[in-house]
Write a protein that holds these residues in place. Sequence first.
Motif, short mmCIF file in Angstrom:
data_model
loop_
_atom_site.label_atom_id
_atom_site.label_comp_id
_atom_site.label_asym_id
_atom_site.label_seq_id
_atom_site.Cartn_x
_atom_site.Cartn_y
_atom_site.Cartn_z
N GLY A 144 0.80 -1.22 0.00
CA GLY A 144 0.00 0.00 0.00
C GLY A 144 0.83 1.26 0.00
O GLY A 144 2.05 1.23 -0.16
N SER A 145 0.16 2.36 0.23
CA SER A 145 0.81 3.66 0.12
C SER A 145 1.76 3.97 1.27
O SER A 145 2.58 4.88 1.17
N ASP A 146 1.67 3.23 2.35
CA ASP A 146 2.57 3.44 3.49
C ASP A 146 3.83 2.57 3.38
O ASP A 146 4.42 2.19 4.38
N TYR A 147 4.25 2.31 2.16
CA TYR A 147 5.38 1.40 1.95
C TYR A 147 6.65 1.89 2.64
O TYR A 147 7.42 1.08 3.15
N GLU A 148 6.86 3.21 2.68
CA GLU A 148 8.08 3.72 3.33
C GLU A 148 8.07 3.40 4.83
O GLU A 148 9.09 3.00 5.38
N GLN A 149 6.93 3.56 5.44
CA GLN A 149 6.79 3.23 6.87
C GLN A 149 6.96 1.72 7.07
O GLN A 149 7.60 1.29 8.02
N ASP A 150 6.40 0.93 6.15
CA ASP A 150 6.54 -0.53 6.23
C ASP A 150 8.01 -0.95 6.09
O ASP A 150 8.47 -1.85 6.80
N ILE A 151 8.72 -0.31 5.18
CA ILE A 151 10.15 -0.63 5.00
C ILE A 151 10.92 -0.27 6.27
O ILE A 151 11.75 -1.05 6.74
N GLN A 152 10.62 0.90 6.83
CA GLN A 152 11.29 1.34 8.05
C GLN A 152 11.06 0.33 9.18
O GLN A 152 11.98 -0.06 9.89
N HIS A 153 9.80 -0.09 9.33
CA HIS A 153 9.45 -1.06 10.37
C HIS A 153 10.15 -2.40 10.13
O HIS A 153 10.67 -3.03 11.06
N TYR A 154 10.15 -2.84 8.89
CA TYR A 154 10.79 -4.11 8.52
C TYR A 154 12.27 -4.12 8.93
O TYR A 154 12.74 -5.06 9.57
N PHE A 155 12.98 -3.07 8.59
CA PHE A 155 14.40 -3.03 8.92
C PHE A 155 14.64 -2.79 10.41
O PHE A 155 15.67 -3.21 10.94
N SER A 156 13.69 -2.16 11.09
CA SER A 156 13.78 -2.05 12.56
C SER A 156 13.68 -3.42 13.20
O SER A 156 14.39 -3.73 14.17
N GLU A 157 12.80 -4.26 12.66
CA GLU A 157 12.66 -5.63 13.16
C GLU A 157 13.93 -6.44 12.88
O GLU A 157 14.36 -7.24 13.71
N ILE A 158 14.52 -6.23 11.72
CA ILE A 158 15.78 -6.91 11.41
C ILE A 158 16.86 -6.49 12.41
O ILE A 158 17.62 -7.32 12.90
N GLU A 159 16.89 -5.21 12.73
CA GLU A 159 17.91 -4.71 13.67
C GLU A 159 17.76 -5.34 15.05
O GLU A 159 18.75 -5.57 15.74
N LYS A 160 16.53 -5.66 15.45
CA LYS A 160 16.31 -6.32 16.74
C LYS A 160 16.97 -7.70 16.77
O LYS A 160 17.41 -8.16 17.82
N ILE A 161 16.99 -8.36 15.63
CA ILE A 161 17.56 -9.69 15.53
C ILE A 161 19.07 -9.63 15.29
O ILE A 161 19.83 -10.44 15.81
N CYS A 162 19.49 -8.65 14.50
CA CYS A 162 20.89 -8.58 14.07
C CYS A 162 21.35 -7.12 13.98
O CYS A 162 21.28 -6.51 12.91
N LYS A 163 21.81 -6.59 15.09
CA LYS A 163 22.28 -5.20 15.12
C LYS A 163 23.43 -4.99 14.13
O LYS A 163 23.49 -3.97 13.45
#
Length: 187
Positions: A144-163
């Motif tokens: 959807g149109s909030d793709y930038e926010q989704d991408i930001q959230h996605y990579f924040s979740e990755i950072e929780k697993i692998c800083k």
Amino acid sequence: MKTYISLFTIIIFISCSAPSNKQEPANTDATSHASQSATSNTYLSRVFAQGILDNTIQPSDNNETFACLDSIDDDNANTRQFYFQVYRVIAQKSDGALSEVVGSYTKSYMQLFPQEALNYYKTFDEKEKNLFIDNLAYEFYASGSDYEQDIQHYFSEIEKICKECMTDNTMLDIKKQITAKAAAMNQ
């Protein structure tokens, strides 16, 4: 010829593992039947996957191909390693309906196993890197149109697993490319 041999092997295996008409003892444990069924399914999935790797089976939007793709998220590292190679072939050969779902598997794998995904990505040639990015970007574009926010959230979740992953320039470049491609798709 290899296709016929692979299909023949699968048919023989199914025939040999088909239940017989013999009466089983009344005290047979149902769990052992489930275990035998799971073992047969795992074997058939592995045979199918090997056929994809050997180029004797064409991946398509069927249960067997999806089972192979599901296996890249397996808890067992050896299973993931084998099926990631199958995933790579599927991603490169996918078209139509199958290509629309490959991205969801790519996205899930990278989120669950970011260091592994990053290590594999670094070994890809340019064509495969672009395909990997395109598959991920499409998933965010389709969200959807909030793709930038989704991408930001996605990579924040990755950072929780692998800083460490999020300090790697390659991962930062992946994020940048996904954002740019999703933006281009959105126009």
